[in-house]
Design an enzyme around this catalytic site. Structure first.
Site, PDB file in Angstrom:
ATOM      1  N   GLU A  67     -15.520   4.504  -7.226  1.00 53.52           N
ATOM      2  CA  GLU A  67     -16.290   4.547  -5.971  1.00 53.52           C
ATOM      3  C   GLU A  67     -15.500   5.183  -4.820  1.00 53.52           C
ATOM      4  O   GLU A  67     -16.042   5.365  -3.710  1.00 53.52           O
ATOM      5  CB  GLU A  67     -16.728   3.123  -5.565  1.00 53.52           C
ATOM      6  CG  GLU A  67     -17.869   2.549  -6.402  1.00 53.52           C
ATOM      7  CD  GLU A  67     -17.487   2.189  -7.820  1.00 53.52           C
ATOM      8  OE1 GLU A  67     -16.425   1.576  -8.005  1.00 53.52           O
ATOM      9  OE2 GLU A  67     -18.243   2.552  -8.748  1.00 53.52           O
ATOM     10  N   CYS A  89      -5.937   1.962  -8.644  1.00 54.36           N
ATOM     11  CA  CYS A  89      -5.028   1.803  -9.780  1.00 54.36           C
ATOM     12  C   CYS A  89      -5.876   1.705 -11.046  1.00 54.36           C
ATOM     13  O   CYS A  89      -6.640   0.760 -11.199  1.00 54.36           O
ATOM     14  CB  CYS A  89      -4.175   0.550  -9.602  1.00 54.36           C
ATOM     15  SG  CYS A  89      -3.152   0.206 -11.044  1.00 54.36           S
ATOM     16  N   HIS A  97     -12.135   4.756 -20.972  1.00 52.48           N
ATOM     17  CA  HIS A  97     -12.780   4.611 -19.668  1.00 52.48           C
ATOM     18  C   HIS A  97     -11.899   5.179 -18.546  1.00 52.48           C
ATOM     19  O   HIS A  97     -12.356   5.854 -17.640  1.00 52.48           O
ATOM     20  CB  HIS A  97     -13.016   3.117 -19.413  1.00 52.48           C
ATOM     21  CG  HIS A  97     -14.185   2.836 -18.544  1.00 52.48           C
ATOM     22  ND1 HIS A  97     -15.327   2.215 -18.997  1.00 52.48           N
ATOM     23  CD2 HIS A  97     -14.410   3.091 -17.242  1.00 52.48           C
ATOM     24  CE1 HIS A  97     -16.188   2.115 -18.033  1.00 52.48           C
ATOM     25  NE2 HIS A  97     -15.664   2.633 -16.947  1.00 52.48           N
ATOM     26  N   ARG A 136       5.641   0.883  -9.231  1.00 47.55           N
ATOM     27  CA  ARG A 136       5.295   1.909  -8.232  1.00 47.55           C
ATOM     28  C   ARG A 136       4.532   1.341  -7.048  1.00 47.55           C
ATOM     29  O   ARG A 136       4.016   2.078  -6.205  1.00 47.55           O
ATOM     30  CB  ARG A 136       4.472   3.007  -8.920  1.00 47.55           C
ATOM     31  CG  ARG A 136       5.302   3.838  -9.868  1.00 47.55           C
ATOM     32  CD  ARG A 136       4.485   4.532 -10.945  1.00 47.55           C
ATOM     33  NE  ARG A 136       5.353   5.333 -11.821  1.00 47.55           N
ATOM     34  CZ  ARG A 136       6.090   4.814 -12.804  1.00 47.55           C
ATOM     35  NH1 ARG A 136       6.063   3.526 -13.055  1.00 47.55           N
ATOM     36  NH2 ARG A 136       6.873   5.603 -13.536  1.00 47.55           N
TER      37      ARG A 136
HETATM   38  C1  DLZ Z   1     -14.756  -0.229 -15.294  1.00 46.55           C
HETATM   39  C2  DLZ Z   1     -13.353  -0.067 -14.830  1.00 46.55           C
HETATM   40  C3  DLZ Z   1     -12.284  -0.136 -15.756  1.00 46.55           C
HETATM   41  C4  DLZ Z   1     -12.474  -0.370 -17.216  1.00 46.55           C
HETATM   42  N1  DLZ Z   1     -11.017  -0.031 -15.343  1.00 46.55           N
HETATM   43  C5  DLZ Z   1     -10.769   0.182 -14.025  1.00 46.55           C
HETATM   44  C6  DLZ Z   1      -9.440   0.311 -13.577  1.00 46.55           C
HETATM   45  O1  DLZ Z   1      -8.465   0.187 -14.324  1.00 46.55           O
HETATM   46  N2  DLZ Z   1      -9.262   0.568 -12.245  1.00 46.55           N
HETATM   47  C7  DLZ Z   1     -10.295   0.707 -11.363  1.00 46.55           C
HETATM   48  O2  DLZ Z   1     -10.046   0.957 -10.171  1.00 46.55           O
HETATM   49  N3  DLZ Z   1     -11.564   0.558 -11.774  1.00 46.55           N
HETATM   50  C8  DLZ Z   1     -11.819   0.298 -13.061  1.00 46.55           C
HETATM   51  N4  DLZ Z   1     -13.110   0.144 -13.492  1.00 46.55           N
HETATM   52  C9  DLZ Z   1     -14.198   0.118 -12.477  1.00 46.55           C
HETATM   53  C10 DLZ Z   1     -14.717   1.499 -12.082  1.00 46.55           C
HETATM   54  O3  DLZ Z   1     -13.815   2.161 -11.210  1.00 46.55           O
HETATM   55  C11 DLZ Z   1     -16.079   1.340 -11.339  1.00 46.55           C
HETATM   56  O4  DLZ Z   1     -15.938   0.424 -10.269  1.00 46.55           O
HETATM   57  C12 DLZ Z   1     -17.182   0.859 -12.264  1.00 46.55           C
HETATM   58  O5  DLZ Z   1     -17.276   1.686 -13.407  1.00 46.55           O
HETATM   59  C13 DLZ Z   1     -18.559   0.859 -11.522  1.00 46.55           C
HETATM   60  O6  DLZ Z   1     -18.906   2.200 -11.124  1.00 46.55           O
END
Ligand code: DLZ
Length: 158
Positions: A67, A89, A97, A136
């Site tokens: 986002e 992060c 993903h 980090r």
């Molecule tokens: C879904 C997801 C996953 C698996 N891992 C992370 C992550 O390691 N770091 C992060 O900031 N966001 C992750 N997300 C969430 C996605 O960025 C996002 O918020 C969702 O897919 C909804 O659009």
């Protein structure tokens, strides 16, 4: 240069423009919150160090790193914001993903930066493990949030 020292918080202070009257947005992803909060703290501390007024730092949160792009666009289109710092992060998981998120965000932030002609900084960690992230985010490799902030400051000199 910072990476030569393997400490992301060591950077050259040459050619740093006066940003004391500039306005910054910091967008922070809530996913991996312990890490992103540490990065955000580093970014704010560094901006204050470069004489940015506290009231000239606008902080907003987004659910995850994916986002960041949309929020960066919202911030970049504001006439009262000079630079946008995006903090996230994305830790490599059992699926791919993370690859999709990282590539989408990197591409998206570049597009926003060029569209609005403002620095939009990719302060997103993309480590393999949580320990690498902690290293980090105020650990043995410094704080990538500091580096994101100084990058924004320096890019305002262009
Ligand atoms: C879904 C997801 C996953 C698996 N891992 C992370 C992550 O390691 N770091 C992060 O900031 N966001 C992750 N997300 C969430 C996605 O960025 C996002 O918020 C969702 O897919 C909804 O659009």
């Amino acid at each position: 240069m910072s990476s030569a020292h393997k400490n992301l918080s060591i950077f050259s202070s040459e050619n740093v423009p006066d940003v004391s009257h500039r306005r910054f947005a910091i967008i922070v992803a809530e996913w991996n919150e312990e890490i992103t909060e540490a990065l955000a703290k580093g970014a704010v501390k560094t901006l204050l160090q470069y004489k940015v007024e506290e009231e000239n730092i606008v902080r907003v949160n987004v659910p995850g790193s994916y986002e960041l792009t949309f929020a960066a666009q919202k911030m970049a289109q504001r006439t009262d914001i000079d630079a946008v710092i995006c903090i996230g992060c994305v830790i490599q998981g059992e699926t791919k993903h993370n690859d999709y998120i990282n590539h989408a965000v990197a591409q998206g932030l570049t597009t926003v930066s060029l569209k609005y002609d403002k620095p939009v900084i990719f302060g997103v960690l993309t480590p393999n493990t949580e320990q690498q992230a902690l290293d980090r985010a105020g650990g043995i490799h410094g704080n990538k949030g500091d580096e994101a902030a100084i990058t924004a400051v320096k890019m305002l000199g262009f």
